[in-house]
Design a protein around this motif. Structure first.
Motif, PDB file in Angstrom:
ATOM      1  N   THR A   1       0.850  -1.182   0.000  1.00 34.30           N
ATOM      2  CA  THR A   1       0.000   0.000   0.000  1.00 34.30           C
ATOM      3  C   THR A   1       0.891   1.239   0.000  1.00 34.30           C
ATOM      4  O   THR A   1       2.096   1.149   0.273  1.00 34.30           O
ATOM      5  CB  THR A   1      -0.914   0.028   1.237  1.00 34.30           C
ATOM      6  OG1 THR A   1      -0.091   0.136   2.413  1.00 34.30           O
ATOM      7  CG2 THR A   1      -1.771  -1.231   1.333  1.00 34.30           C
ATOM      8  N   SER A   2       0.299   2.377  -0.261  1.00 35.59           N
ATOM      9  CA  SER A   2       1.093   3.609  -0.255  1.00 35.59           C
ATOM     10  C   SER A   2       1.609   3.909   1.151  1.00 35.59           C
ATOM     11  O   SER A   2       2.706   4.445   1.320  1.00 35.59           O
ATOM     12  CB  SER A   2       0.258   4.781  -0.772  1.00 35.59           C
ATOM     13  OG  SER A   2      -0.894   4.978   0.031  1.00 35.59           O
ATOM     14  N   THR A   3       0.831   3.544   2.167  1.00 34.86           N
ATOM     15  CA  THR A   3       1.264   3.749   3.559  1.00 34.86           C
ATOM     16  C   THR A   3       2.506   2.915   3.863  1.00 34.86           C
ATOM     17  O   THR A   3       3.466   3.392   4.470  1.00 34.86           O
ATOM     18  CB  THR A   3       0.137   3.371   4.533  1.00 34.86           C
ATOM     19  OG1 THR A   3      -1.010   4.168   4.250  1.00 34.86           O
ATOM     20  CG2 THR A   3       0.562   3.586   5.977  1.00 34.86           C
ATOM     21  N   LYS A   4       2.475   1.654   3.420  1.00 33.68           N
ATOM     22  CA  LYS A   4       3.625   0.773   3.658  1.00 33.68           C
ATOM     23  C   LYS A   4       4.840   1.262   2.864  1.00 33.68           C
ATOM     24  O   LYS A   4       5.973   1.214   3.349  1.00 33.68           O
ATOM     25  CB  LYS A   4       3.264  -0.657   3.267  1.00 33.68           C
ATOM     26  CG  LYS A   4       4.316  -1.679   3.655  1.00 33.68           C
ATOM     27  CD  LYS A   4       3.854  -3.104   3.371  1.00 33.68           C
ATOM     28  CE  LYS A   4       2.759  -3.555   4.339  1.00 33.68           C
ATOM     29  NZ  LYS A   4       2.441  -4.988   4.165  1.00 33.68           N
ATOM     30  N   TRP A   5       4.600   1.746   1.646  1.00 35.61           N
ATOM     31  CA  TRP A   5       5.685   2.290   0.822  1.00 35.61           C
ATOM     32  C   TRP A   5       6.362   3.457   1.539  1.00 35.61           C
ATOM     33  O   TRP A   5       7.588   3.522   1.640  1.00 35.61           O
ATOM     34  CB  TRP A   5       5.123   2.756  -0.529  1.00 35.61           C
ATOM     35  CG  TRP A   5       6.153   3.280  -1.498  1.00 35.61           C
ATOM     36  CD1 TRP A   5       6.870   4.431  -1.392  1.00 35.61           C
ATOM     37  CD2 TRP A   5       6.565   2.667  -2.727  1.00 35.61           C
ATOM     38  NE1 TRP A   5       7.695   4.592  -2.469  1.00 35.61           N
ATOM     39  CE2 TRP A   5       7.543   3.527  -3.306  1.00 35.61           C
ATOM     40  CE3 TRP A   5       6.209   1.503  -3.406  1.00 35.61           C
ATOM     41  CZ2 TRP A   5       8.150   3.239  -4.526  1.00 35.61           C
ATOM     42  CZ3 TRP A   5       6.825   1.216  -4.626  1.00 35.61           C
ATOM     43  CH2 TRP A   5       7.773   2.070  -5.172  1.00 35.61           C
ATOM     44  N   ALA A   6       5.526   4.383   2.051  1.00 30.74           N
ATOM     45  CA  ALA A   6       6.062   5.564   2.735  1.00 30.74           C
ATOM     46  C   ALA A   6       6.877   5.163   3.960  1.00 30.74           C
ATOM     47  O   ALA A   6       7.960   5.708   4.224  1.00 30.74           O
ATOM     48  CB  ALA A   6       4.913   6.495   3.134  1.00 30.74           C
ATOM     49  N   LYS A   7       6.380   4.189   4.706  1.00 36.28           N
ATOM     50  CA  LYS A   7       7.064   3.752   5.925  1.00 36.28           C
ATOM     51  C   LYS A   7       8.390   3.075   5.596  1.00 36.28           C
ATOM     52  O   LYS A   7       9.419   3.345   6.234  1.00 36.28           O
ATOM     53  CB  LYS A   7       6.166   2.788   6.703  1.00 36.28           C
ATOM     54  CG  LYS A   7       6.753   2.334   8.024  1.00 36.28           C
ATOM     55  CD  LYS A   7       5.776   1.437   8.782  1.00 36.28           C
ATOM     56  CE  LYS A   7       6.361   0.991  10.113  1.00 36.28           C
ATOM     57  NZ  LYS A   7       5.418   0.108  10.854  1.00 36.28           N
ATOM     58  N   MET A   8       8.389   2.199   4.597  1.00 37.47           N
ATOM     59  CA  MET A   8       9.597   1.434   4.268  1.00 37.47           C
ATOM     60  C   MET A   8      10.673   2.296   3.619  1.00 37.47           C
ATOM     61  O   MET A   8      11.866   2.025   3.767  1.00 37.47           O
ATOM     62  CB  MET A   8       9.242   0.256   3.358  1.00 37.47           C
ATOM     63  CG  MET A   8       8.418  -0.818   4.053  1.00 37.47           C
ATOM     64  SD  MET A   8       7.970  -2.193   2.952  1.00 37.47           S
ATOM     65  CE  MET A   8       9.578  -2.948   2.668  1.00 37.47           C
ATOM     66  N   THR A   9      10.262   3.335   2.893  1.00 40.75           N
ATOM     67  CA  THR A   9      11.241   4.203   2.220  1.00 40.75           C
ATOM     68  C   THR A   9      11.514   5.484   2.996  1.00 40.75           C
ATOM     69  O   THR A   9      12.296   6.324   2.565  1.00 40.75           O
ATOM     70  CB  THR A   9      10.756   4.577   0.803  1.00 40.75           C
ATOM     71  OG1 THR A   9       9.509   5.274   0.906  1.00 40.75           O
ATOM     72  CG2 THR A   9      10.593   3.331  -0.057  1.00 40.75           C
ATOM     73  N   LYS A  10      10.826   5.600   4.158  1.00 38.21           N
ATOM     74  CA  LYS A  10      10.974   6.797   4.999  1.00 38.21           C
ATOM     75  C   LYS A  10      10.688   8.073   4.187  1.00 38.21           C
ATOM     76  O   LYS A  10      11.456   9.044   4.237  1.00 38.21           O
ATOM     77  CB  LYS A  10      12.375   6.855   5.626  1.00 38.21           C
ATOM     78  CG  LYS A  10      12.669   5.699   6.574  1.00 38.21           C
ATOM     79  CD  LYS A  10      14.063   5.816   7.163  1.00 38.21           C
ATOM     80  CE  LYS A  10      14.319   4.731   8.213  1.00 38.21           C
ATOM     81  NZ  LYS A  10      14.179   3.352   7.697  1.00 38.21           N
ATOM     82  N   SER A  11       9.591   8.029   3.443  1.00 36.68           N
ATOM     83  CA  SER A  11       9.191   9.173   2.630  1.00 36.68           C
ATOM     84  C   SER A  11       7.787   9.632   3.033  1.00 36.68           C
ATOM     85  O   SER A  11       7.110   8.965   3.815  1.00 36.68           O
ATOM     86  CB  SER A  11       9.201   8.802   1.142  1.00 36.68           C
ATOM     87  OG  SER A  11       8.307   7.734   0.876  1.00 36.68           O
ATOM     88  N   SER A  12       7.348  10.745   2.496  1.00 37.04           N
ATOM     89  CA  SER A  12       6.021  11.277   2.812  1.00 37.04           C
ATOM     90  C   SER A  12       4.953  10.503   2.038  1.00 37.04           C
ATOM     91  O   SER A  12       5.244   9.878   1.006  1.00 37.04           O
ATOM     92  CB  SER A  12       5.946  12.753   2.434  1.00 37.04           C
ATOM     93  OG  SER A  12       5.963  12.893   1.019  1.00 37.04           O
ATOM     94  N   PRO A  13       3.702  10.539   2.498  1.00 34.03           N
ATOM     95  CA  PRO A  13       2.613   9.878   1.763  1.00 34.03           C
ATOM     96  C   PRO A  13       2.491  10.377   0.328  1.00 34.03           C
ATOM     97  O   PRO A  13       2.237   9.588  -0.593  1.00 34.03           O
ATOM     98  CB  PRO A  13       1.373  10.232   2.591  1.00 34.03           C
ATOM     99  CG  PRO A  13       1.896  10.440   3.981  1.00 34.03           C
ATOM    100  CD  PRO A  13       3.237  11.071   3.796  1.00 34.03           C
ATOM    101  N   ASP A  14       2.682  11.672   0.124  1.00 32.39           N
ATOM    102  CA  ASP A  14       2.584  12.223  -1.228  1.00 32.39           C
ATOM    103  C   ASP A  14       3.685  11.676  -2.139  1.00 32.39           C
ATOM    104  O   ASP A  14       3.439  11.340  -3.298  1.00 32.39           O
ATOM    105  CB  ASP A  14       2.667  13.760  -1.189  1.00 32.39           C
ATOM    106  CG  ASP A  14       1.400  14.389  -0.655  1.00 32.39           C
ATOM    107  OD1 ASP A  14       0.369  13.676  -0.593  1.00 32.39           O
ATOM    108  OD2 ASP A  14       1.437  15.576  -0.291  1.00 32.39           O
ATOM    109  N   THR A  15       4.910  11.598  -1.587  1.00 32.39           N
ATOM    110  CA  THR A  15       6.022  11.058  -2.369  1.00 32.39           C
ATOM    111  C   THR A  15       5.774   9.592  -2.705  1.00 32.39           C
ATOM    112  O   THR A  15       6.037   9.147  -3.825  1.00 32.39           O
ATOM    113  CB  THR A  15       7.340  11.202  -1.588  1.00 32.39           C
ATOM    114  OG1 THR A  15       7.606  12.584  -1.365  1.00 32.39           O
ATOM    115  CG2 THR A  15       8.504  10.577  -2.351  1.00 32.39           C
TER     116      THR A  15
END
Length: 365
Positions: A321-335
């Motif tokens: 999910t986008s949430t998991k992506w943001a968490k794993m890459t340490k990026s913002s939800p928008d990124t």
């Protein structure tokens, strides 16, 4: 009385007829794997070795309750072997130390095993001179001041002693005998020698800590000699972890038994045969990953996308999910959303059925 206290130690014996069939099956399967890999392309061989060594390093440490970061292990091995990988990450000295030991054992398998070489491996495992919070003797055999080396279990005050290693005063003689035997021209089958070396070294237990991991490095070194190649395509450590309870039970029984080690050898060969099962799974995963990167070699990807695709091609748990992506890459939800949308437009990701806030995505095969 333990096996090392017996009068004829270390003159091991075994029933050759009882182990003959299984040893032959292991040798046959070993030949098939090497034959299969020799016909594979260079890139596939390279990636299979990388996967196998990563598995070996992480699982050998996990047997001892030490969890290493798989991405760091993979990156450390790739860097030292000159293999280019997507999503490489920085590594810490603890990971680098274990990797250095394993690569020295397997890539320089033709060199003699010496006390100094073992000291170097031990120093690599314990770069701070401590095991956890406890200061230990590093790059040296354990000393009498440390007291008896025992394998124990149970709560404090109710400990059960499973094994006690030879006294520290005996280690110079014990290790001299072991190293002379290990480096001598083989008089037995090379895989059989790996099984004996594993039991012999872990019974001597010459260091304050790290004996299990060094034992398995020695075993892998002997497997490389048996295969006559530095390329590793199967992981004994991964299989030992799966059979951990039986492994320790078999060690305890053997170390409290006599010098007939037939049962230990039979178990060891069974475990090795089972370890080779995983090779087919590894090959399938490597083939999938190799084909993906070949198909998309011209596609421009940022470091976050490379990292996440690498995770999806390996062992990704759950839904992306986008949430998991943001968490794993340490990026913002928008990124995260921009990264994902870009991969959708490039034909690499697709939305799974459903939608809403928990929209999931998957790689396009």
């Amino acid at each position: 009385m333990y096996i090392h206290q017996l009068k004829d130690w270390p003159s091991f014996t075994w029933d050759a007829e009882a182990i003959h069939v299984r040893l032959g099956e292991v040798r046959h399967r070993q030949g098939r794997i090497l034959g299969l890999m020799s016909s594979a392309g260079f890139k596939m061989q390279e990636n299979t070795v990388l996967d196998t060594l990563t598995l070996d390093v992480t699982k050998s440490s996990e047997i001892e309750g030490v969890k290493l970061n798989t991405d760091q292990v993979r990156s450390s091995i790739a860097r030292r072997l000159g293999i280019e990988i997507a999503g490489a990450v920085p590594t810490d000295r603890n990971v680098d130390g274990v990797v250095e030991m394993m690569l020295d054992a397997t890539q320089s398998y033709t060199n003699d095993l010496t006390a100094d070489r073992l000291y170097d491996w031990h120093a690599a495992l314990f770069p701070t001179g401590r095991s956890g919070m406890h200061k230990i003797a590093v790059a040296a055999w354990r000393t009498p001041e440390a007291g008896p080396m025992q394998v124990v279990s149970g709560a404090m005050g109710k400990e059960k002693v499973h094994f006690e290693a030879p006294a520290a005063e005996k280690l110079p003689v014990e290790m001299d005998m072991f190293l002379k035997w290990f480096n001598a021209e083989p008089t037995t089958d090379a895989v059989l020698k790996a099984a004996i070396a594993h039991l012999w070294f872990v019974t001597i237990h010459p260091f304050d800590d790290g004996n299990g991991r060094i034992t398995r490095a020695i075993t892998d070194m002997q497997f490389a000699r048996a295969d006559e190649t530095a390329q590793r395509f199967y992981s004994m450590s991964a299989q030992i972890l799966k059979e951990k309870a039986t492994y320790y039970e078999m060690l305890e029984q053997t170390q409290k038994g006599d010098l007939d080690i037939t049962r230990w050898l039979s178990w060891f060969f069974d475990c090795l045969f089972n370890a080779m099962d995983h090779t087919e799974e590894t090959l399938a995963a490597v083939l999938n990953r190799t084909q993906f990167w070949e198909k998309n070699r011209e596609v421009s990807l940022n470091s976050r996308q490379q990292y996440m695709i690498s995770k999806l091609l390996d062992e990704f748990h759950g839904k992306l999910t986008s949430t998991k992506w943001a968490k794993m890459t340490k990026s913002s939800p928008d990124t995260a959303l921009r990264d994902i949308q870009d991969l959708i437009e490039k034909g690499i990701l697709e939305k799974e059925t459903g939608g809403g806030r928990n929209t999931a995505y998957s790689l396009i095969a």
